[in-house]
Design a protein around this motif. Structure first.
Motif, mmCIF file in Angstrom:
data_model
loop_
_atom_site.group_PDB
_atom_site.id
_atom_site.type_symbol
_atom_site.label_atom_id
_atom_site.label_comp_id
_atom_site.label_asym_id
_atom_site.label_seq_id
_atom_site.Cartn_x
_atom_site.Cartn_y
_atom_site.Cartn_z
ATOM 1 N N TYR A 1 0.852 -1.182 0.000
ATOM 2 C CA TYR A 1 0.000 0.000 0.000
ATOM 3 C C TYR A 1 0.891 1.236 0.000
ATOM 4 N N ASP B 1 1.847 4.796 0.525
ATOM 5 C CA ASP B 1 1.328 5.837 1.402
ATOM 6 C C ASP B 1 1.152 7.170 0.682
ATOM 7 N N ARG C 1 2.348 -1.070 4.286
ATOM 8 C CA ARG C 1 2.539 0.319 3.871
ATOM 9 C C ARG C 1 3.987 0.574 3.442
ATOM 10 N N LYS D 1 -1.648 6.151 -2.419
ATOM 11 C CA LYS D 1 -2.826 5.439 -1.889
ATOM 12 C C LYS D 1 -3.258 4.295 -2.806
#
Length: 339
Positions: A122, A124, A207, A127
């Motif tokens: 993912y 950051d 993330r 997104k």
């Protein structure tokens, strides 16, 4: 709290920007028989104050400790965990609401030591999500842990259920005050797991690209120290544990990869004697006709990964013939590392 099936351990240090998304993803799981152990690793921001706002959920407990790093925090969480299984999640990551249910239901009636799945990256900043490329390469119905060490991605310790009795049997703990701690814990646990299962699920969101992450702040000196400690710890750990021949070879290749890594960090070259020792070991390995098809495939992949770590293109046919390494070519490649 009764009937705790899963203990979720969340180490927390300076993640006030992300902790809400993480903690809510656990609280809102469709699987409810859990305890949530938040380990305050001496955080300096408002992370724990944010967590405290969720204490109306009686499944949450907070452990406060002086800052000792990720490994120390995970170890503290394991000390108090009461669940049948333990699940680690990093406090800047989050999961889909059905992740724990999917993992636990796939335990079926068997007592798996470990059950794990895929994950998604993912970003950051953008997104956006991207599925990890790891896919277990074998379609056969196998469950021995030492078959599941294949490409390296599988040693991550988050996004899997560990049977607590299995962890306690070998007194598994994270090495503290190092980086790359998963290299030790992940390798040992998978290699020794008697019953393991992999499922395809991308519900864990790892993330990447965030400011202040561990990966963006590593220094070469700390990397070198960590690799040296890893090499010694893994070697010492397996001295008194009975292993089959295949497992012994997996440990040998792991130690060798750490040795190559250490030399790179120290800007040292591999000497001829080391090349010849490696070649002799490979010849003995391939003289063993007792390995089955899967074991032979895994060993070949281990060797490819060792060569790949040296920035060498191993996919050309000149390096491999009929899936078996050509020792003369290998020796030439290894000699090239000294130039």
């Amino acid at each position: 709290m009764k009937n705790i099936k899963i203990s979720v351990i969340i180490p927390v240090y300076n993640v006030e920007k992300y902790i809400i998304e993480c903690i809510e993803s656990i609280i809102n799981q469709t699987f409810k028989d859990i305890e949530i152990i938040v380990v305050n690793d001496g955080t300096k921001d408002n992370s724990i104050k944010i967590v405290e706002e969720y204490l109306s959920d009686k499944r949450i407990k907070i452990i406060n400790k002086a800052n000792g790093g990720l490994s120390s925090a995970r170890n503290e969480g394991m000390k108090v965990a009461k669940g049948e299984y333990i699940y680690f999640i990093d406090s800047d990551d989050f999961i889909n609401e059905d992740v724990l249910e999917v993992l636990y239901k796939n335990l079926e009636s068997e007592r798996f030591d470990i059950i794990f799945s895929n994950f998604s990256f993912y970003n950051d900043k953008t997104k956006k999500e991207k599925k990890s490329k790891f896919n277990f390469p074998f379609k056969e119905n196998i469950n021995k842990g030492y078959y599941f060490l294949y490409n390296g991605e599988e040693i991550n310790v988050w996004n899997r259920l560990y049977r607590r009795e299995f962890l306690e049997k070998y007194n598994f703990r994270f090495i503290e005050e190092i980086i790359y701690e998963d290299q030790d814990f992940g390798f040992k646990t998978i290699l020794l797991a008697e019953n393991i299962k992999y499922i395809e699920n991308y519900g864990y969101k790892y993330r990447v690209g965030r400011e202040g992450s561990i990966m963006s702040s590593q220094r070469k000196e700390k990397s070198l120290k960590s690799v040296q400690i890893l090499k010694k710890e893994i070697k010492d750990f397996f001295l008194n544990i009975q292993l089959n021949e295949f497992q012994k070879i997996r440990v040998y290749f792991k130690l060798l990869s750490l040795e190559f890594w250490e030399k790179e960090l120290k800007n040292e070259k591999i000497i001829l004697e080391e090349i010849e020792k490696f070649e002799d070991s490979l010849e003995k390995i391939y003289q063993n006709n007792g390995f089955n098809f899967i074991e032979k495939k895994i060993l070949k992949n281990d060797i490819r990964n060792l060569i790949k770590n040296k920035k060498i293109n191993i996919w050309k046919k000149v390096y491999w013939k009929n899936g078996i390494i050509n020792f003369k070519i290998l020796k030439k490649l290894l000699k090239g590392w000294d130039n």
